[in-house]
Design a protein around this motif. Structure first.
Motif, PDB file in Angstrom:
ATOM      1  N   ASN A 178       0.835  -1.207   0.000  1.00  0.00           N
ATOM      2  CA  ASN A 178       0.000   0.000   0.000  1.00  0.00           C
ATOM      3  C   ASN A 178       0.864   1.248   0.000  1.00  0.00           C
ATOM      4  O   ASN A 178       0.620   2.179  -0.765  1.00  0.00           O
ATOM      5  CB  ASN A 178      -0.896   0.019   1.249  1.00  0.00           C
ATOM      6  CG  ASN A 178      -2.261  -0.586   0.986  1.00  0.00           C
ATOM      7  OD1 ASN A 178      -3.147   0.075   0.484  1.00  0.00           O
ATOM      8  ND2 ASN A 178      -2.405  -1.861   1.290  1.00  0.00           N
ATOM      9  N   SER A 183      -1.376  -0.912  -7.115  1.00  0.00           N
ATOM     10  CA  SER A 183      -2.793  -1.275  -7.240  1.00  0.00           C
ATOM     11  C   SER A 183      -2.887  -2.582  -8.004  1.00  0.00           C
ATOM     12  O   SER A 183      -2.029  -2.899  -8.846  1.00  0.00           O
ATOM     13  CB  SER A 183      -3.629  -0.169  -7.872  1.00  0.00           C
ATOM     14  OG  SER A 183      -3.075   0.234  -9.066  1.00  0.00           O
ATOM     15  N   GLU A 232      -5.571  -5.898  -9.654  1.00  0.00           N
ATOM     16  CA  GLU A 232      -6.901  -6.225 -10.203  1.00  0.00           C
ATOM     17  C   GLU A 232      -7.445  -7.522  -9.619  1.00  0.00           C
ATOM     18  O   GLU A 232      -8.600  -7.869  -9.858  1.00  0.00           O
ATOM     19  CB  GLU A 232      -6.839  -6.365 -11.731  1.00  0.00           C
ATOM     20  CG  GLU A 232      -6.522  -5.084 -12.466  1.00  0.00           C
ATOM     21  CD  GLU A 232      -5.032  -4.859 -12.599  1.00  0.00           C
ATOM     22  OE1 GLU A 232      -4.277  -5.845 -12.666  1.00  0.00           O
ATOM     23  OE2 GLU A 232      -4.615  -3.677 -12.618  1.00  0.00           O
ATOM     24  N   ARG A 280      -7.844  -1.388  -0.163  1.00  0.00           N
ATOM     25  CA  ARG A 280      -7.096  -0.186  -0.562  1.00  0.00           C
ATOM     26  C   ARG A 280      -6.263  -0.421  -1.811  1.00  0.00           C
ATOM     27  O   ARG A 280      -5.943   0.525  -2.531  1.00  0.00           O
ATOM     28  CB  ARG A 280      -6.199   0.262   0.595  1.00  0.00           C
ATOM     29  CG  ARG A 280      -6.997   0.667   1.826  1.00  0.00           C
ATOM     30  CD  ARG A 280      -6.100   0.927   3.004  1.00  0.00           C
ATOM     31  NE  ARG A 280      -5.277   2.093   2.786  1.00  0.00           N
ATOM     32  CZ  ARG A 280      -5.276   3.174   3.555  1.00  0.00           C
ATOM     33  NH1 ARG A 280      -6.064   3.239   4.603  1.00  0.00           N
ATOM     34  NH2 ARG A 280      -4.490   4.187   3.291  1.00  0.00           N
ATOM     35  N   LEU A 316      -7.122  -2.667  -4.287  1.00  0.00           N
ATOM     36  CA  LEU A 316      -7.921  -3.158  -5.412  1.00  0.00           C
ATOM     37  C   LEU A 316      -8.503  -2.011  -6.245  1.00  0.00           C
ATOM     38  O   LEU A 316      -9.124  -1.090  -5.707  1.00  0.00           O
ATOM     39  CB  LEU A 316      -9.061  -4.023  -4.851  1.00  0.00           C
ATOM     40  CG  LEU A 316      -9.692  -5.054  -5.760  1.00  0.00           C
ATOM     41  CD1 LEU A 316      -8.682  -6.090  -6.251  1.00  0.00           C
ATOM     42  CD2 LEU A 316     -10.846  -5.761  -5.022  1.00  0.00           C
ATOM     43  N   ARG A 317      -8.276  -2.106  -7.553  1.00  0.00           N
ATOM     44  CA  ARG A 317      -8.896  -1.134  -8.472  1.00  0.00           C
ATOM     45  C   ARG A 317     -10.392  -1.395  -8.586  1.00  0.00           C
ATOM     46  O   ARG A 317     -10.821  -2.539  -8.417  1.00  0.00           O
ATOM     47  CB  ARG A 317      -8.353  -1.337  -9.889  1.00  0.00           C
ATOM     48  CG  ARG A 317      -6.972  -0.864 -10.137  1.00  0.00           C
ATOM     49  CD  ARG A 317      -6.664  -1.177 -11.610  1.00  0.00           C
ATOM     50  NE  ARG A 317      -5.244  -1.178 -11.853  1.00  0.00           N
ATOM     51  CZ  ARG A 317      -4.541  -0.101 -12.150  1.00  0.00           C
ATOM     52  NH1 ARG A 317      -5.148   1.062 -12.245  1.00  0.00           N
ATOM     53  NH2 ARG A 317      -3.241  -0.178 -12.345  1.00  0.00           N
ATOM     54  N   VAL A 318     -11.142  -0.396  -8.960  1.00  0.00           N
ATOM     55  CA  VAL A 318     -12.562  -0.610  -9.278  1.00  0.00           C
ATOM     56  C   VAL A 318     -12.629  -1.572 -10.470  1.00  0.00           C
ATOM     57  O   VAL A 318     -11.878  -1.426 -11.437  1.00  0.00           O
ATOM     58  CB  VAL A 318     -13.257   0.731  -9.612  1.00  0.00           C
ATOM     59  CG1 VAL A 318     -14.676   0.491 -10.112  1.00  0.00           C
ATOM     60  CG2 VAL A 318     -13.261   1.630  -8.388  1.00  0.00           C
ATOM     61  N   GLY A 377     -11.884  -4.708  -9.993  1.00  0.00           N
ATOM     62  CA  GLY A 377     -11.065  -5.831  -9.538  1.00  0.00           C
ATOM     63  C   GLY A 377     -11.866  -6.801  -8.672  1.00  0.00           C
ATOM     64  O   GLY A 377     -12.972  -6.494  -8.220  1.00  0.00           O
ATOM     65  N   LYS A 400     -15.148  -5.314  -6.770  1.00  0.00           N
ATOM     66  CA  LYS A 400     -15.237  -3.917  -6.338  1.00  0.00           C
ATOM     67  C   LYS A 400     -15.898  -3.140  -7.471  1.00  0.00           C
ATOM     68  O   LYS A 400     -15.366  -3.095  -8.583  1.00  0.00           O
ATOM     69  CB  LYS A 400     -13.833  -3.382  -6.052  1.00  0.00           C
ATOM     70  CG  LYS A 400     -13.828  -2.026  -5.404  1.00  0.00           C
ATOM     71  CD  LYS A 400     -12.417  -1.681  -4.954  1.00  0.00           C
ATOM     72  CE  LYS A 400     -12.397  -0.401  -4.168  1.00  0.00           C
ATOM     73  NZ  LYS A 400     -11.046  -0.089  -3.695  1.00  0.00           N
ATOM     74  N   GLU A 426     -15.478   3.203  -6.223  1.00  0.00           N
ATOM     75  CA  GLU A 426     -14.462   3.652  -5.272  1.00  0.00           C
ATOM     76  C   GLU A 426     -15.045   3.530  -3.871  1.00  0.00           C
ATOM     77  O   GLU A 426     -16.245   3.741  -3.676  1.00  0.00           O
ATOM     78  CB  GLU A 426     -14.082   5.124  -5.524  1.00  0.00           C
ATOM     79  CG  GLU A 426     -13.288   5.362  -6.780  1.00  0.00           C
ATOM     80  CD  GLU A 426     -11.923   4.703  -6.796  1.00  0.00           C
ATOM     81  OE1 GLU A 426     -11.469   4.189  -5.745  1.00  0.00           O
ATOM     82  OE2 GLU A 426     -11.317   4.671  -7.878  1.00  0.00           O
TER      83      GLU A 426
END
Ligand SMILES: C[S@@+](CC[C@H](N)C(=O)[O-])C[C@H]1O[C@@H](n2cnc3c(N)ncnc32)[C@H](O)[C@@H]1O
Length: 245
Positions: free
Chosen positions: A117, A122, A124, A146, A148-150, A152, A232, A235
Motif C-alpha cells: 500500500n 494497485s 486487479e 485499498r 484493489l482497483r474498481v 477488480g 469492487k 471507489e
C-alpha cells in the motif's frame, strides 16, 4: 494444465527434491478451475496472493495468467515457506517454469500488505488463503480494499468457515462490493426456512426489527459456498461515520 500441477494433483504428493511429503492445505481441483476462470475473466496485470503453501493455487493462477497472454506480475506472501513448507511451493513454481511471473515475499500479510500500500501498488485480483482467524482476514481485507482497483476481484478460500464468512458478509455491507461469483456448496435451493425469511423480509421496517443474519442467510446473499469472489464496483468512499448496522 501445467504438467507439474497435474502431477501434484494426481499423485497427491510433493517433494523438496529429496523427500516426498503428502500434499496438504491446498485448494481442490474444482476450486482451482473456478480460480482459473476468474483469472481468465478479470485478466489481471498485477495480482496478490496470501498463503503459498505447496503452491497449488499459485500454479492455477500462473496457468491462467499465461493463457491470458498478457504481461503479468503475481505477488505472493507467506512467512512459513522455507520452514513449515520447506520451500516446496517455490520449487514447484520454478519447475513449472513460472518463476518469471512471481514476486515472492517470505513475510506475513500483516506486514507485507501495508508495505505494498505504501508503495502505491494497485491490483486487479487478490486471493485470500492464509491464516484463517477473523481478525487476520479482516486486516487482509482492509489492505486489499485499498489495493484493489474498481472492477477488480477479491477471492476468499474456505468461505464456508465462520471466520471467513463474517468478513465476506462485512465486505458486502460496503456499497463498493458485490458478489462476483461463488463456487457453491451442496444445497437444495429454497427451503421452508427460506420461505419464512422471504416473508419476514416483506414486513414493514423488517431490517430494523429482525437481525440482518436472520433475514439474509448465505444462500440469499449468494455466498453459500466454499470459495467466494467479490467484485469492487465503485471507489470506496466510506466516511468515518459510516456504520453498516
Ligand atoms: C491453506 S494454506 C495455502 C494453500 C495454498 N493456497 C494452496 O492452494 O496450495 C495457508 C498458508 O497461509 C500461510 N500463512 C499463515 N499465516 C500467514 C500470514 N500471516 N500471512 C501470509 N500467509 C500466512 C501458511 O504458511 C500456509 O502456507
Amino acid at each position: 494444465m501445467n504438467p507439474v500441477l497435474e502431477h501434484i494433483l494426481t499423485t497427491r504428493s510433493v517433494s523438496d527434491g529429496q523427500v516426498a511429503v503428502p500434499l496438504a492445505d491446498n485448494i481442490s481441483r474444482e476450486e482451482g478451475e473456478f480460480l482459473a476462470k476468474i483469472i481468465r475473466d478479470v485478466k489481471p496485470r498485477t495480482s496478490v496472493e496470501i498463503g503459498l503453501g505447496y503452491g497449488v493455487s499459485t500454479l492455477y493462477i500462473c496457468d491462467a495468467l499465461v493463457a491470458n497472454g498478457l504481461p503479468a506480475r503475481h505477488i505472493v506472501m507467506d512467512p512459513f515457506q522455507s520452514t513449515r513448507y520447506r520451500s516446496i511451493g517455490l520449487r514447484n513454481i520454478t519447475q513449472a517454469g513460472y518463476s518469471r511471473l512471481i514476486e515472492f515475499h517470505e513475510e506475513p500479510s500483516e506486514f507485507q500488505l501495508p508495505r505494498l500500500n505504501a508503495e502505491g501498488l494497485s491490483v486487479e485480483f487478490a486471493l485470500v488463503d492464509g491464516w484463517h482467524s477473523f481478525d487476520q482476514v479482516m486486516v487482509e481485507f482492509y489492505y486489499i480494499n485499498r489495493l484493489l482497483r474498481v472492477g477488480g476481484v477479491v477471492a476468499f478460500d474456505d468461505a464456508n468457515r465462520r471466520n471467513i464468512n463474517r468478513v465476506i458478509r462485512h465486505a458486502l455491507t460496503y456499497p463498493a462490493y458485490e458478489v462476483y461469483d461463488a463456487r457453491r456448496g451442496q444445497g437444495s435451493g429454497l427451503t421452508w426456512a427460506g420461505v419464512v425469511r422471504q416473508a419476514m423480509r416483506r414486513f414493514p421496517r423488517a431490517e430494523q426489527i429482525f437481525r440482518e443474519d436472520l433475514l439474509y442467510r448465505d444462500w440469499d446473499l449468494g455466498v453459500f459456498a466454499t470459495f467466494v469472489a467479490l467484485r469492487k464496483v465503485a471507489e470506496d468512499n466510506l466516511s468515518e461515520r459510516w456504520d453498516p448496522t
